[in-house]
Design a protein around this motif. Structure first.
Motif, PDB file in Angstrom:
ATOM      1  N   LEU A 171       0.848  -1.193   0.000  1.00 22.10           N
ATOM      2  CA  LEU A 171       0.000   0.000   0.000  1.00 22.10           C
ATOM      3  C   LEU A 171       0.882   1.240   0.000  1.00 22.10           C
ATOM      4  CD1 LEU A 171      -3.055   0.745   0.234  1.00 22.10           C
ATOM      5  CD2 LEU A 171      -2.633   1.042   2.664  1.00 22.10           C
ATOM      6  N   ARG A 172       0.665   2.132  -0.953  1.00 18.59           N
ATOM      7  CA  ARG A 172       1.431   3.378  -1.025  1.00 18.59           C
ATOM      8  C   ARG A 172       0.704   4.509  -0.318  1.00 18.59           C
ATOM      9  NH1 ARG A 172       4.697   4.233  -6.239  1.00 18.59           N
ATOM     10  NH2 ARG A 172       3.673   6.221  -6.135  1.00 18.59           N
ATOM     11  N   ASP A 173      -0.605   4.619  -0.563  1.00 20.39           N
ATOM     12  CA  ASP A 173      -1.427   5.601   0.140  1.00 20.39           C
ATOM     13  C   ASP A 173      -2.881   5.165   0.078  1.00 20.39           C
ATOM     14  OD1 ASP A 173      -2.623   6.571  -2.323  1.00 20.39           O
ATOM     15  OD2 ASP A 173      -0.877   7.837  -2.617  1.00 20.39           O
ATOM     16  N   VAL A 174      -3.690   5.737   0.975  1.00 25.10           N
ATOM     17  CA  VAL A 174      -5.094   5.342   1.066  1.00 25.10           C
ATOM     18  C   VAL A 174      -5.907   6.522   1.586  1.00 25.10           C
ATOM     19  CG1 VAL A 174      -4.797   4.366   3.388  1.00 25.10           C
ATOM     20  CG2 VAL A 174      -6.686   3.575   1.959  1.00 25.10           C
ATOM     21  N   GLY A 175      -7.159   6.613   1.152  1.00 20.98           N
ATOM     22  CA  GLY A 175      -8.047   7.679   1.589  1.00 20.98           C
ATOM     23  C   GLY A 175      -9.495   7.294   1.378  1.00 20.98           C
ATOM     24  N   HIS A 176     -10.385   8.246   1.599  1.00 21.40           N
ATOM     25  CA  HIS A 176     -11.820   8.004   1.429  1.00 21.40           C
ATOM     26  C   HIS A 176     -12.173   7.643  -0.009  1.00 21.40           C
ATOM     27  CE1 HIS A 176     -13.029  10.677   5.070  1.00 21.40           C
ATOM     28  NE2 HIS A 176     -12.529   9.527   5.442  1.00 21.40           N
ATOM     29  N   GLY A 177     -11.440   8.170  -0.969  1.00 26.48           N
ATOM     30  CA  GLY A 177     -11.794   7.990  -2.372  1.00 26.48           C
ATOM     31  C   GLY A 177     -11.114   6.846  -3.086  1.00 26.48           C
ATOM     32  N   GLY A 178     -10.013   6.339  -2.525  1.00 26.43           N
ATOM     33  CA  GLY A 178      -9.293   5.257  -3.190  1.00 26.43           C
ATOM     34  C   GLY A 178      -7.936   5.026  -2.567  1.00 26.43           C
ATOM     35  N   CYS A 179      -7.060   4.377  -3.325  1.00 27.75           N
ATOM     36  CA  CYS A 179      -5.715   4.096  -2.813  1.00 27.75           C
ATOM     37  C   CYS A 179      -4.775   3.882  -3.987  1.00 27.75           C
ATOM     38  CB  CYS A 179      -5.717   2.863  -1.909  1.00 27.75           C
ATOM     39  SG  CYS A 179      -5.873   1.291  -2.773  1.00 27.75           S
ATOM     40  N   SER A 180      -3.500   3.765  -3.677  1.00 36.29           N
ATOM     41  CA  SER A 180      -2.513   3.338  -4.662  1.00 36.29           C
ATOM     42  C   SER A 180      -1.640   2.284  -3.996  1.00 36.29           C
ATOM     43  CB  SER A 180      -1.687   4.508  -5.188  1.00 36.29           C
ATOM     44  OG  SER A 180      -0.833   5.010  -4.203  1.00 36.29           O
ATOM     45  N   PHE A 181      -1.101   1.398  -4.819  1.00 39.07           N
ATOM     46  CA  PHE A 181      -0.287   0.303  -4.306  1.00 39.07           C
ATOM     47  C   PHE A 181       0.767  -0.079  -5.322  1.00 39.07           C
ATOM     48  CE2 PHE A 181      -4.020  -1.470  -6.372  1.00 39.07           C
ATOM     49  CZ  PHE A 181      -3.495  -2.429  -7.222  1.00 39.07           C
ATOM     50  N   ALA A 182       1.778  -0.811  -4.863  1.00 35.47           N
ATOM     51  CA  ALA A 182       2.872  -1.282  -5.714  1.00 35.47           C
ATOM     52  C   ALA A 182       2.893  -2.806  -5.682  1.00 35.47           C
ATOM     53  CB  ALA A 182       4.199  -0.723  -5.225  1.00 35.47           C
ATOM     54  N   THR A 183       3.260  -3.401  -6.802  1.00 35.51           N
ATOM     55  CA  THR A 183       3.300  -4.857  -6.913  1.00 35.51           C
ATOM     56  C   THR A 183       4.224  -5.249  -8.065  1.00 35.51           C
ATOM     57  OG1 THR A 183       1.964  -6.851  -7.276  1.00 35.51           O
ATOM     58  CG2 THR A 183       1.248  -4.856  -8.401  1.00 35.51           C
ATOM     59  N   ASN A 184       4.576  -6.521  -8.129  1.00 34.65           N
ATOM     60  CA  ASN A 184       5.333  -7.008  -9.282  1.00 34.65           C
ATOM     61  C   ASN A 184       4.393  -7.563 -10.351  1.00 34.65           C
ATOM     62  OD1 ASN A 184       4.518  -9.264  -7.920  1.00 34.65           O
ATOM     63  ND2 ASN A 184       6.496 -10.264  -7.926  1.00 34.65           N
ATOM     64  N   LEU A 185       3.081  -7.496 -10.103  1.00 35.00           N
ATOM     65  CA  LEU A 185       2.073  -7.972 -11.051  1.00 35.00           C
ATOM     66  C   LEU A 185       1.738  -6.900 -12.076  1.00 35.00           C
ATOM     67  CD1 LEU A 185      -0.438  -9.493  -8.482  1.00 35.00           C
ATOM     68  CD2 LEU A 185       1.231 -10.750  -9.847  1.00 35.00           C
ATOM     69  N   ARG A 186       1.547  -7.322 -13.316  1.00 37.15           N
ATOM     70  CA  ARG A 186       1.078  -6.403 -14.364  1.00 37.15           C
ATOM     71  C   ARG A 186      -0.435  -6.584 -14.443  1.00 37.15           C
ATOM     72  NH1 ARG A 186       3.777  -3.831 -18.546  1.00 37.15           N
ATOM     73  NH2 ARG A 186       5.625  -5.081 -18.141  1.00 37.15           N
ATOM     74  N   LEU A 187      -1.174  -5.497 -14.132  1.00 39.96           N
ATOM     75  CA  LEU A 187      -2.632  -5.554 -14.049  1.00 39.96           C
ATOM     76  C   LEU A 187      -3.264  -4.675 -15.127  1.00 39.96           C
ATOM     77  CD1 LEU A 187      -2.918  -5.082 -10.183  1.00 39.96           C
ATOM     78  CD2 LEU A 187      -2.941  -7.239 -11.445  1.00 39.96           C
ATOM     79  N   PRO A 188      -4.453  -5.059 -15.604  1.00 38.82           N
ATOM     80  CA  PRO A 188      -5.129  -4.212 -16.594  1.00 38.82           C
ATOM     81  C   PRO A 188      -5.757  -2.982 -15.934  1.00 38.82           C
ATOM     82  CG  PRO A 188      -6.501  -6.098 -16.062  1.00 38.82           C
ATOM     83  CD  PRO A 188      -5.198  -6.290 -15.334  1.00 38.82           C
ATOM     84  N   VAL A 189      -5.593  -1.840 -16.563  1.00 31.72           N
ATOM     85  CA  VAL A 189      -6.204  -0.604 -16.076  1.00 31.72           C
ATOM     86  C   VAL A 189      -7.437  -0.372 -16.951  1.00 31.72           C
ATOM     87  CG1 VAL A 189      -5.878   1.874 -15.709  1.00 31.72           C
ATOM     88  CG2 VAL A 189      -3.980   0.294 -15.321  1.00 31.72           C
ATOM     89  N   ARG A 190      -8.567  -0.888 -16.466  1.00 31.37           N
ATOM     90  CA  ARG A 190      -9.831  -0.808 -17.211  1.00 31.37           C
ATOM     91  C   ARG A 190     -10.950  -0.512 -16.226  1.00 31.37           C
ATOM     92  NH1 ARG A 190     -10.039  -6.501 -20.164  1.00 31.37           N
ATOM     93  NH2 ARG A 190     -12.216  -6.086 -19.682  1.00 31.37           N
ATOM     94  N   ASP A 191     -11.935   0.276 -16.664  1.00 27.39           N
ATOM     95  CA  ASP A 191     -13.035   0.627 -15.769  1.00 27.39           C
ATOM     96  C   ASP A 191     -14.090  -0.468 -15.649  1.00 27.39           C
ATOM     97  OD1 ASP A 191     -14.200   0.903 -18.249  1.00 27.39           O
ATOM     98  OD2 ASP A 191     -14.916   2.935 -17.914  1.00 27.39           O
ATOM     99  N   ASP A 192     -13.978  -1.555 -16.424  1.00 33.18           N
ATOM    100  CA  ASP A 192     -14.919  -2.666 -16.296  1.00 33.18           C
ATOM    101  C   ASP A 192     -14.327  -3.840 -15.503  1.00 33.18           C
ATOM    102  OD1 ASP A 192     -13.097  -3.425 -18.252  1.00 33.18           O
ATOM    103  OD2 ASP A 192     -14.597  -4.405 -19.510  1.00 33.18           O
ATOM    104  N   VAL A 193     -13.174  -3.611 -14.870  1.00 34.31           N
ATOM    105  CA  VAL A 193     -12.537  -4.635 -14.030  1.00 34.31           C
ATOM    106  C   VAL A 193     -12.486  -4.103 -12.604  1.00 34.31           C
ATOM    107  CG1 VAL A 193     -10.446  -5.968 -13.595  1.00 34.31           C
ATOM    108  CG2 VAL A 193     -11.129  -5.463 -15.956  1.00 34.31           C
ATOM    109  N   GLU A 194     -13.122  -4.822 -11.679  1.00 33.57           N
ATOM    110  CA  GLU A 194     -13.102  -4.433 -10.268  1.00 33.57           C
ATOM    111  C   GLU A 194     -12.226  -5.404  -9.484  1.00 33.57           C
ATOM    112  OE1 GLU A 194     -16.833  -3.874  -8.286  1.00 33.57           O
ATOM    113  OE2 GLU A 194     -17.550  -2.479  -9.807  1.00 33.57           O
ATOM    114  N   TRP A 195     -11.459  -4.834  -8.581  1.00 29.81           N
ATOM    115  CA  TRP A 195     -10.584  -5.582  -7.693  1.00 29.81           C
ATOM    116  C   TRP A 195     -11.086  -5.400  -6.272  1.00 29.81           C
ATOM    117  CZ3 TRP A 195      -6.725  -8.264 -10.125  1.00 29.81           C
ATOM    118  CH2 TRP A 195      -6.458  -7.900 -11.439  1.00 29.81           C
ATOM    119  N   MET A 196     -10.722  -6.297  -5.386  1.00 26.35           N
ATOM    120  CA  MET A 196     -11.058  -6.133  -3.977  1.00 26.35           C
ATOM    121  C   MET A 196      -9.749  -6.064  -3.198  1.00 26.35           C
ATOM    122  SD  MET A 196     -13.351  -8.343  -1.317  1.00 26.35           S
ATOM    123  CE  MET A 196     -12.246  -9.723  -1.279  1.00 26.35           C
TER     124      MET A 196
END
Length: 152
Positions: free
Chosen positions: A44-69
């Protein structure tokens, strides 16, 4: 000298943990179809009421029709907000991602309450929060708090 000015367009303040915090990330759904995956640890890099950012070695799709938990601990409370990734980048051999929470009104309200409670507990122990409070209380103007009025 040319100074680069960074504009913060976020609606909500983000808090950056003082020590490394790992959270569990899993796939929740793609195109409104549930596709739950096994959880992976991300930093976890940062977190707030609206969202967060994180770092990983995984390459993930940046798409608005994909939800992560994301599963994160807020003191004694375990939060499991869903997130949609909005941007990505690469730094020091890791990929980093930022996104916004996707919650219903009552989910967001409960998350905000627990998050605020957790942040209050963490900031009480932080010495610089007391310095900030003294500046606000005495209306000390050091250029950072111009036109700040806490009475309204």
């Amino acid at each position: 000298m040319d100074e680069e000015i960074t504009v913060n367009r976020r609606t909500y303040i983000r808090f950056r943990p003082q020590t490394p915090v790992y959270v569990e990330l899993s796939l929740w759904q793609v195109q409104e179809r549930e596709l739950k995956s096994r959880a992976q640890r991300v930093l976890l890099r940062d977190v707030g009421h609206g969202g967060c950012s994180f770092a990983t070695n995984l390459r993930l799709p940046v798409r608005d029709d994909v939800e992560w938990m994301i599963e994160l601990q807020l003191g004694q409370y375990t939060a499991r907000p869903r997130i949609v990734l909005l941007h990505s980048g690469e730094e020091d051999g890791l990929f980093f991602y930022g996104g916004e929470w996707r919650m219903m009104g009552w989910e967001h309200q409960a998350f905000r309450f627990r998050f605020d409670e957790y942040v209050r507990q963490m900031l009480i122990a932080s010495p610089h929060i007391h310095t900030l409070y003294k500046k606000v209380a005495s209306r000390h103007d050091d250029g950072q708090f111009k036109h700040l009025d806490v009475t309204s």
